[in-house]
Scaffold this motif. Sequence first.
Motif, PDB file in Angstrom:
ATOM      1  N   THR A   1     -83.199 -15.031   3.789  1.00 15.64           N
ATOM      2  CA  THR A   1     -82.489 -15.174   2.525  1.00 15.64           C
ATOM      3  C   THR A   1     -83.503 -15.230   1.380  1.00 15.64           C
ATOM      4  O   THR A   1     -84.624 -15.733   1.556  1.00 15.64           O
ATOM      5  CB  THR A   1     -81.631 -16.451   2.510  1.00 15.64           C
TER       6      THR A   1
ATOM      7  N   PHE B   1     -79.147  -9.269   1.786  1.00 15.00           N
ATOM      8  CA  PHE B   1     -78.698  -9.993   0.605  1.00 15.00           C
ATOM      9  C   PHE B   1     -79.124  -9.241  -0.646  1.00 15.00           C
ATOM     10  O   PHE B   1     -80.185  -8.596  -0.678  1.00 15.00           O
ATOM     11  CB  PHE B   1     -79.319 -11.382   0.550  1.00 15.00           C
TER      12      PHE B   1
ATOM     13  N   TRP C   1     -74.420 -11.633  -3.194  1.00 14.59           N
ATOM     14  CA  TRP C   1     -73.708 -10.798  -2.245  1.00 14.59           C
ATOM     15  C   TRP C   1     -74.507 -10.641  -0.958  1.00 14.59           C
ATOM     16  O   TRP C   1     -75.729 -10.502  -0.999  1.00 14.59           O
ATOM     17  CB  TRP C   1     -73.466  -9.402  -2.825  1.00 14.59           C
ATOM     18  N   LEU C   2     -73.791 -10.631   0.166  1.00 16.71           N
ATOM     19  CA  LEU C   2     -74.349 -10.214   1.437  1.00 16.71           C
ATOM     20  C   LEU C   2     -73.628  -8.926   1.838  1.00 16.71           C
ATOM     21  O   LEU C   2     -72.390  -8.860   1.807  1.00 16.71           O
ATOM     22  CB  LEU C   2     -74.139 -11.264   2.524  1.00 16.71           C
TER      23      LEU C   2
ATOM     24  N   TYR D   1     -69.670  -9.289   1.119  1.00 19.48           N
ATOM     25  CA  TYR D   1     -69.302 -10.699   1.142  1.00 19.48           C
ATOM     26  C   TYR D   1     -69.847 -11.409  -0.089  1.00 19.48           C
ATOM     27  O   TYR D   1     -71.033 -11.290  -0.412  1.00 19.48           O
ATOM     28  CB  TYR D   1     -69.864 -11.386   2.394  1.00 19.48           C
ATOM     29  N   LYS D   2     -68.979 -12.150  -0.785  1.00 14.87           N
ATOM     30  CA  LYS D   2     -69.443 -13.000  -1.877  1.00 14.87           C
ATOM     31  C   LYS D   2     -70.102 -14.242  -1.290  1.00 14.87           C
ATOM     32  O   LYS D   2     -69.671 -14.767  -0.268  1.00 14.87           O
ATOM     33  CB  LYS D   2     -68.272 -13.402  -2.772  1.00 14.87           C
ATOM     34  N   TRP D   3     -71.146 -14.689  -1.943  1.00 19.57           N
ATOM     35  CA  TRP D   3     -71.919 -15.836  -1.458  1.00 19.57           C
ATOM     36  C   TRP D   3     -72.039 -16.863  -2.582  1.00 19.57           C
ATOM     37  O   TRP D   3     -72.522 -16.556  -3.672  1.00 19.57           O
ATOM     38  CB  TRP D   3     -73.301 -15.365  -1.015  1.00 19.57           C
TER      39      TRP D   3
ATOM     40  N   LEU E   1     -69.537 -17.593   2.908  1.00 16.89           N
ATOM     41  CA  LEU E   1     -69.352 -16.161   2.729  1.00 16.89           C
ATOM     42  C   LEU E   1     -67.858 -15.839   2.681  1.00 16.89           C
ATOM     43  O   LEU E   1     -67.098 -16.310   3.526  1.00 16.89           O
ATOM     44  CB  LEU E   1     -69.998 -15.391   3.884  1.00 16.89           C
TER      45      LEU E   1
END
Length: 298
Positions: free
Chosen positions: A37, A78, A84-85, A98-100, A105
């Motif tokens: 990350t 990421f 976002w992922l 995917y929103k983070w 997520l």
Amino acid sequence: MFVLNSLDANVSVINPVTWEEIRRIPTGKEPHHLYLTPDERSIIIANALSDTLTFIDPRTAEVQRTVRDIVDPYHLRFTPDMKWLVTAANRLNHVDFYKWDGKELTLAKRVATSRTPSHIWIDSKSTTAYVSMQDSDELVAMDIATQSIRWRTKTGAMPADIYGSPDDKLLFVGLTGSDSVEVFDVSGVQPSSIKRIKTGSGAHAFRAAGDKRHLYVSNRVANTISKLDMQRQEVVDTYPVPGGPDCMDVSADGRFIFVSSRWAKKMSVVDTVEKKVIKQVPVGKSPHGVWTLQHAPR
């Protein structure tokens, strides 16, 4: 140091001083790729056949948590801003956004693609995700804000890993079904293929050398690693590596390449000064992703 064992459903933890495998951490089925990350608090391992992500502390090698219901996460990345992922569903032909929020997520959108989305690259401004389509011979650009396809273009045979130049103007694409790296200019509205750099059969995965100029590519069939000059767009060095070299990482001082020898159940250490493999560490079946804590800049 971590090495993913794709067919053993675990990750080898290796002591980089003694070069011994000190333990194995169970994951889900078919862990292929891993990603640090941007805040460097977690290594995320994508378990494609288990539909899970395993979060591991990069310093202690302790499992932090398992996130479920992430469908077929073969490759992942990421956005640099950590909002976002993006995951590529290699078997199911879609890319997920995917929103983070720093903790959880949330699936925002699933985008259908052409055949076999393979690897992802995201630009430094967190605006565009580039995804290779392994069995459609395509490169696709996706707008992250709208989670929509911006353009698609044909590539050489079986595009795999992607690496972007520091200025975001060029993309380097490994052609696993060929012997070359294809270079695309993506600075305009539409992409343009400007060169193919011959490296070796099965050109596959990339890792930056750490100097913002040179890039390593593993040639899985040729059993070599090539060093590319991104400015001159040419090969400047080649290193022999047995066993089907695949994913790589580079030591902090830039001297050593750590690479999974996919068909030999080993992690190989390449000395770029002596230009040879100096150590091989036995690991599990079909080793894939490799990561080390003390690494060169990406």
